[in-house]
Design an enzyme around this catalytic site. Structure first.
Site, PDB file in Angstrom:
ATOM      1  N   GLY A  48      33.979  39.123  48.713  1.00  0.00           N
ATOM      2  CA  GLY A  48      34.954  40.167  48.992  1.00  0.00           C
ATOM      3  C   GLY A  48      34.930  41.152  47.843  1.00  0.00           C
ATOM      4  O   GLY A  48      34.513  40.809  46.733  1.00  0.00           O
ATOM      5  N   GLN A  53      38.069  48.010  42.500  1.00  0.00           N
ATOM      6  CA  GLN A  53      37.153  47.287  41.606  1.00  0.00           C
ATOM      7  C   GLN A  53      35.929  48.130  41.252  1.00  0.00           C
ATOM      8  O   GLN A  53      35.207  47.809  40.310  1.00  0.00           O
ATOM      9  CB  GLN A  53      36.686  45.969  42.245  1.00  0.00           C
ATOM     10  CG  GLN A  53      37.807  44.948  42.369  1.00  0.00           C
ATOM     11  CD  GLN A  53      37.294  43.665  42.988  1.00  0.00           C
ATOM     12  OE1 GLN A  53      37.235  43.541  44.200  1.00  0.00           O
ATOM     13  NE2 GLN A  53      36.911  42.713  42.143  1.00  0.00           N
ATOM     14  N   CYS A  91      37.132  36.050  40.454  1.00  0.00           N
ATOM     15  CA  CYS A  91      37.150  37.475  40.774  1.00  0.00           C
ATOM     16  C   CYS A  91      36.017  38.162  40.020  1.00  0.00           C
ATOM     17  O   CYS A  91      35.838  37.916  38.829  1.00  0.00           O
ATOM     18  CB  CYS A  91      38.498  38.058  40.359  1.00  0.00           C
ATOM     19  SG  CYS A  91      38.654  39.819  40.686  1.00  0.00           S
ATOM     20  N   LEU A  92      35.301  39.018  40.715  1.00  0.00           N
ATOM     21  CA  LEU A  92      34.207  39.757  40.063  1.00  0.00           C
ATOM     22  C   LEU A  92      34.724  40.607  38.907  1.00  0.00           C
ATOM     23  O   LEU A  92      33.976  40.918  37.987  1.00  0.00           O
ATOM     24  CB  LEU A  92      33.488  40.650  41.084  1.00  0.00           C
ATOM     25  CG  LEU A  92      32.751  39.915  42.212  1.00  0.00           C
ATOM     26  CD1 LEU A  92      32.211  40.919  43.226  1.00  0.00           C
ATOM     27  CD2 LEU A  92      31.628  39.043  41.671  1.00  0.00           C
ATOM     28  N   HIS A 133      43.697  38.086  48.506  1.00  0.00           N
ATOM     29  CA  HIS A 133      43.163  38.456  47.186  1.00  0.00           C
ATOM     30  C   HIS A 133      42.759  39.938  47.167  1.00  0.00           C
ATOM     31  O   HIS A 133      43.107  40.670  46.230  1.00  0.00           O
ATOM     32  CB  HIS A 133      41.962  37.544  46.890  1.00  0.00           C
ATOM     33  CG  HIS A 133      41.260  37.798  45.592  1.00  0.00           C
ATOM     34  ND1 HIS A 133      41.208  36.861  44.582  1.00  0.00           N
ATOM     35  CD2 HIS A 133      40.553  38.877  45.150  1.00  0.00           C
ATOM     36  CE1 HIS A 133      40.504  37.367  43.561  1.00  0.00           C
ATOM     37  NE2 HIS A 133      40.089  38.581  43.889  1.00  0.00           N
ATOM     38  N   GLU A 134      42.041  40.376  48.197  1.00  0.00           N
ATOM     39  CA  GLU A 134      41.544  41.770  48.203  1.00  0.00           C
ATOM     40  C   GLU A 134      42.685  42.768  48.386  1.00  0.00           C
ATOM     41  O   GLU A 134      42.684  43.837  47.771  1.00  0.00           O
ATOM     42  CB  GLU A 134      40.489  41.970  49.296  1.00  0.00           C
ATOM     43  CG  GLU A 134      39.242  41.114  49.172  1.00  0.00           C
ATOM     44  CD  GLU A 134      38.609  41.113  47.803  1.00  0.00           C
ATOM     45  OE1 GLU A 134      38.754  42.092  47.052  1.00  0.00           O
ATOM     46  OE2 GLU A 134      37.973  40.094  47.471  1.00  0.00           O
ATOM     47  N   HIS A 137      44.366  43.498  45.259  1.00  0.00           N
ATOM     48  CA  HIS A 137      43.658  44.496  44.437  1.00  0.00           C
ATOM     49  C   HIS A 137      44.119  45.914  44.780  1.00  0.00           C
ATOM     50  O   HIS A 137      44.212  46.769  43.898  1.00  0.00           O
ATOM     51  CB  HIS A 137      42.143  44.434  44.664  1.00  0.00           C
ATOM     52  CG  HIS A 137      41.418  43.412  43.835  1.00  0.00           C
ATOM     53  ND1 HIS A 137      41.429  43.419  42.462  1.00  0.00           N
ATOM     54  CD2 HIS A 137      40.626  42.363  44.191  1.00  0.00           C
ATOM     55  CE1 HIS A 137      40.673  42.421  42.015  1.00  0.00           C
ATOM     56  NE2 HIS A 137      40.176  41.758  43.044  1.00  0.00           N
TER      57      HIS A 137
HETATM   58 ZN    ZN Z   1      39.039  40.069  42.904  1.00  0.00          ZN
END
Ligand code: ZN
Length: 158
Positions: A48, A53, A91-92, A133-134, A137
């Site tokens: 995701g 991000q 998380c990236l 989660h997304e 963000h």
């Molecule tokens: Zn994330």
């Protein structure tokens, strides 16, 4: 051109994203950005990715479900199960950090495609977690804000 993924504590990750305006649906610009987000997610082995991000404050996310990546524009959680569960997340944008986060087990999400078509999804378990989660963000929230306990391995990178 590939997109760079920003990492915490970059303030761009804390900015609340704005809905994509009606006139942008179906435009080459929006479709190109969606394709770039999918590419960035795949390149970084994520399942995701949210627009902030990569430093863009549009309410857009990409999610891989059943090995199929797709773009969701203006996603909104329209219902949440009372049942909660702990899920190990990563998380990236927070590399090397993993931890248990309490999430709703099931959620219903309403979103639009890049062309502007409405979609509604009933999600559970992992897929429900990815969307929670997304969408966090898009509101400038990172999983580390909600983590109950840090762990040492990875199951989800979003
Ligand atoms: Zn994330």
């Amino acid at each position: 051109m590939s997109l760079d993924i920003l990492t915490d504590p970059n303030p761009e990750l804390r900015t609340v994203s704005a809905p994509v305006a009606e006139e942008r649906f179906g435009t080459p610009e929006l479709k190109a950005f969606g394709a770039q987000m999918i590419e960035a997610m795949i390149d970084d082995n994520g399942i995701g990715l949210a627009a902030p991000q990569v430093g863009v404050h549009d309410r857009m996310i990409v999610v891989t479900m059943n090995n199929q990546p797709a773009v969701y524009v203006n996603p909104e959680i329209i219902s949440r199960s009372a049942a909660l569960f702990d899920f190990e997340e990563g998380c990236l944008s927070v590399p090397g950090v993993f931890g248990l986060v309490e999430r709703h087990k099931k959620v219903k999400v309403r979103a639009r495609t890049l062309e502007g078509l409405p979609v509604q999804l009933s999600l559970k378990q992992l897929n429900a977690v990815i969307f929670q989660h997304e969408i966090d963000h898009l509101d400038g929230v990172l999983f580390t804000d909600k983590v109950k306990r840090l762990t040492h391995s990875s199951t989800t990178i979003a």
